[in-house]
Design a protein around this motif. Sequence first.
Motif, mmCIF file in Angstrom:
data_model
loop_
_atom_site.group_PDB
_atom_site.id
_atom_site.type_symbol
_atom_site.label_atom_id
_atom_site.label_comp_id
_atom_site.label_asym_id
_atom_site.label_seq_id
_atom_site.Cartn_x
_atom_site.Cartn_y
_atom_site.Cartn_z
ATOM 1 N N ILE A 25 30.225 5.435 -41.517
ATOM 2 C CA ILE A 25 31.094 4.686 -40.613
ATOM 3 C C ILE A 25 31.198 3.243 -41.068
ATOM 4 O O ILE A 25 32.291 2.651 -41.044
ATOM 5 N N LYS A 26 30.095 2.672 -41.515
ATOM 6 C CA LYS A 26 30.106 1.290 -41.997
ATOM 7 C C LYS A 26 31.079 1.133 -43.162
ATOM 8 O O LYS A 26 31.873 0.184 -43.213
ATOM 9 N N GLY A 27 31.033 2.079 -44.104
ATOM 10 C CA GLY A 27 31.920 2.019 -45.254
ATOM 11 C C GLY A 27 33.382 2.149 -44.851
ATOM 12 O O GLY A 27 34.251 1.449 -45.381
ATOM 13 N N PHE A 28 33.651 3.038 -43.902
ATOM 14 C CA PHE A 28 35.020 3.252 -43.442
ATOM 15 C C PHE A 28 35.565 2.006 -42.743
ATOM 16 O O PHE A 28 36.684 1.573 -42.997
ATOM 17 N N ILE A 29 34.747 1.429 -41.861
ATOM 18 C CA ILE A 29 35.180 0.247 -41.111
ATOM 19 C C ILE A 29 35.405 -0.939 -42.039
ATOM 20 O O ILE A 29 36.356 -1.717 -41.858
ATOM 21 N N SER A 30 34.550 -1.082 -43.035
ATOM 22 C CA SER A 30 34.703 -2.200 -43.969
ATOM 23 C C SER A 30 36.006 -2.094 -44.759
ATOM 24 O O SER A 30 36.586 -3.102 -45.164
ATOM 25 N N LYS A 31 36.490 -0.884 -44.945
ATOM 26 C CA LYS A 31 37.719 -0.665 -45.706
ATOM 27 C C LYS A 31 38.967 -0.688 -44.832
ATOM 28 O O LYS A 31 39.998 -1.254 -45.213
ATOM 29 N N PRO A 152 33.619 4.840 -22.641
ATOM 30 C CA PRO A 152 33.120 4.569 -23.993
ATOM 31 C C PRO A 152 32.182 5.607 -24.600
ATOM 32 O O PRO A 152 31.953 5.596 -25.803
ATOM 33 N N ASP A 153 31.630 6.511 -23.786
ATOM 34 C CA ASP A 153 30.573 7.387 -24.305
ATOM 35 C C ASP A 153 30.860 8.868 -24.053
ATOM 36 O O ASP A 153 30.067 9.582 -23.445
ATOM 37 N N ILE A 154 31.997 9.342 -24.541
ATOM 38 C CA ILE A 154 32.375 10.746 -24.428
ATOM 39 C C ILE A 154 32.375 11.361 -25.825
ATOM 40 O O ILE A 154 32.947 10.810 -26.758
ATOM 41 N N TRP A 155 31.744 12.514 -25.965
ATOM 42 C CA TRP A 155 31.640 13.166 -27.274
ATOM 43 C C TRP A 155 32.277 14.554 -27.201
ATOM 44 O O TRP A 155 31.673 15.509 -26.737
ATOM 45 N N MET A 182 26.683 19.319 -34.152
ATOM 46 C CA MET A 182 27.700 18.401 -33.648
ATOM 47 C C MET A 182 27.148 17.600 -32.472
ATOM 48 O O MET A 182 27.342 16.388 -32.368
ATOM 49 N N SER A 183 26.444 18.288 -31.592
ATOM 50 C CA SER A 183 25.859 17.626 -30.426
ATOM 51 C C SER A 183 24.798 16.612 -30.849
ATOM 52 O O SER A 183 24.751 15.493 -30.337
ATOM 53 N N ASN A 184 23.953 17.007 -31.806
ATOM 54 C CA ASN A 184 22.888 16.132 -32.280
ATOM 55 C C ASN A 184 23.448 14.877 -32.958
ATOM 56 O O ASN A 184 22.913 13.777 -32.802
ATOM 57 N N LEU A 185 24.530 15.052 -33.715
ATOM 58 C CA LEU A 185 25.149 13.903 -34.364
ATOM 59 C C LEU A 185 25.648 12.913 -33.311
ATOM 60 O O LEU A 185 25.479 11.701 -33.457
ATOM 61 N N GLY A 186 26.210 13.444 -32.253
ATOM 62 C CA GLY A 186 26.698 12.584 -31.179
ATOM 63 C C GLY A 186 25.594 11.760 -30.548
ATOM 64 O O GLY A 186 25.825 10.609 -30.131
ATOM 65 N N ASP A 187 24.400 12.313 -30.493
ATOM 66 C CA ASP A 187 23.282 11.586 -29.892
ATOM 67 C C ASP A 187 22.997 10.282 -30.643
ATOM 68 O O ASP A 187 22.559 9.297 -30.046
ATOM 69 N N ILE A 188 23.249 10.292 -31.949
ATOM 70 C CA ILE A 188 23.027 9.092 -32.763
ATOM 71 C C ILE A 188 23.965 7.963 -32.342
ATOM 72 O O ILE A 188 23.625 6.782 -32.427
ATOM 73 N N TYR A 189 25.146 8.354 -31.855
ATOM 74 C CA TYR A 189 26.180 7.370 -31.554
ATOM 75 C C TYR A 189 26.164 6.861 -30.117
ATOM 76 O O TYR A 189 26.995 6.023 -29.757
ATOM 77 N N ALA A 196 33.025 6.421 -31.749
ATOM 78 C CA ALA A 196 32.753 7.214 -32.955
ATOM 79 C C ALA A 196 33.832 8.284 -33.131
ATOM 80 O O ALA A 196 34.328 8.501 -34.242
ATOM 81 N N ALA A 197 34.213 8.922 -32.032
ATOM 82 C CA ALA A 197 35.278 9.931 -32.094
ATOM 83 C C ALA A 197 36.578 9.308 -32.593
ATOM 84 O O ALA A 197 37.288 9.887 -33.419
ATOM 85 N N ARG A 198 36.891 8.111 -32.107
ATOM 86 C CA ARG A 198 38.103 7.406 -32.561
ATOM 87 C C ARG A 198 38.062 7.135 -34.056
ATOM 88 O O ARG A 198 39.084 7.222 -34.751
ATOM 89 N N ILE A 199 36.885 6.800 -34.562
ATOM 90 C CA ILE A 199 36.748 6.529 -35.997
ATOM 91 C C ILE A 199 37.007 7.794 -36.807
ATOM 92 O O ILE A 199 37.718 7.761 -37.829
ATOM 93 N N PHE A 200 36.466 8.915 -36.345
ATOM 94 C CA PHE A 200 36.682 10.168 -37.077
ATOM 95 C C PHE A 200 38.141 10.628 -36.970
ATOM 96 O O PHE A 200 38.690 11.175 -37.929
ATOM 97 N N TRP A 201 38.767 10.433 -35.823
ATOM 98 C CA TRP A 201 40.197 10.720 -35.701
ATOM 99 C C TRP A 201 40.991 9.837 -36.659
ATOM 100 O O TRP A 201 41.927 10.308 -37.300
#
Length: 221
Positions: A25-31, A152-155, A182-189, A196-201
Motif C-alpha cells: 500500500i505504501k508503494g502504491f500511495i507513493s506512486k 471508515p472501517d468496513i471490510w 481475506m478476513s485476517n488481512l482485513g484485521d491488519i487494516y 484499504a478497500a478503496r485503495i485496492f479498488w
Amino acid sequence: MKVAKLTREILRRGVKHLTKKDKDIKGFISKYGLPDLRLRAANFESLVQIICSQQVSTVVANRIFKRVQKLEKQLSPEFISSLSQETLRDTGLSHSKVGYIKGIAGEIVSGKFNLSELSYLTDEEVILEMSKQKGVGRWTSQMYLIFALGRPDIWPINDLGVVKGIIGLKKLEEFETGSKEMSNLGDIYRPWRSIAARIFWQYQNISKVVSKVEPDLSSSS
C-alpha cells in the motif's frame, strides 16, 4: 448521536496509518496518491445504484443505473412505487431487482423502513436493519456503509473488485472472496478497512488486473 462521515482529512489520516502497516500500500500511495472518496448521498437513490451493481460488471451496472436515472431527476421511493414493473424492466433491470427496488420503496413510503435513521446506528446495526429488506444482504449493506454513510472501517470480504486489487497489488497467484485469509488481512487494516478497500479498488481500476478469482454471486446481495 449521528456517526461521523469519512472526509478527505480523515482519509489522509487513515492512509498514513495503512502505509505503516503494509509496504505494498505504501508503494502504491507513493506512486498514485490518495484514493478517491467516491462518497454518495445517504438516500434511496444511492441504494438503488448499489442494487443495480449486484452481480454484474461495473460497466453494465452504470449503464442500467443511468437509464433508471432518466426516469426521474432525483429518484424517490414515491416515484418508484408509482412505476409499473415493465417500465423498470425496460431499463435493463432484472425481474428480481425490480422487485427488490419497488419493495424497498414501498417500505420507505409506508414508514416501515427509514434510511435517514441508519446514520445513527453502528455498522453492524445498519447491516442488521438493511438486511431485513428483500434483496439486501451483507454486501449491499456494506457498500451503503462505505459509499453512502462514509463509515471508515468496513471490510467487504465478498467483493470481487477488492480481491482482484489485493491479488494485483500483492502479486498473489490467487486469493478467494470470503476466505479466512481475506478476513485476517482485513484485521491488519483496522480501524481503516474501508480506506484499504478503496485503495485496492483504485489499484484495480488503474491496472485492470485480470485474475483467476471467480465471484461468489450467492453472497453479493
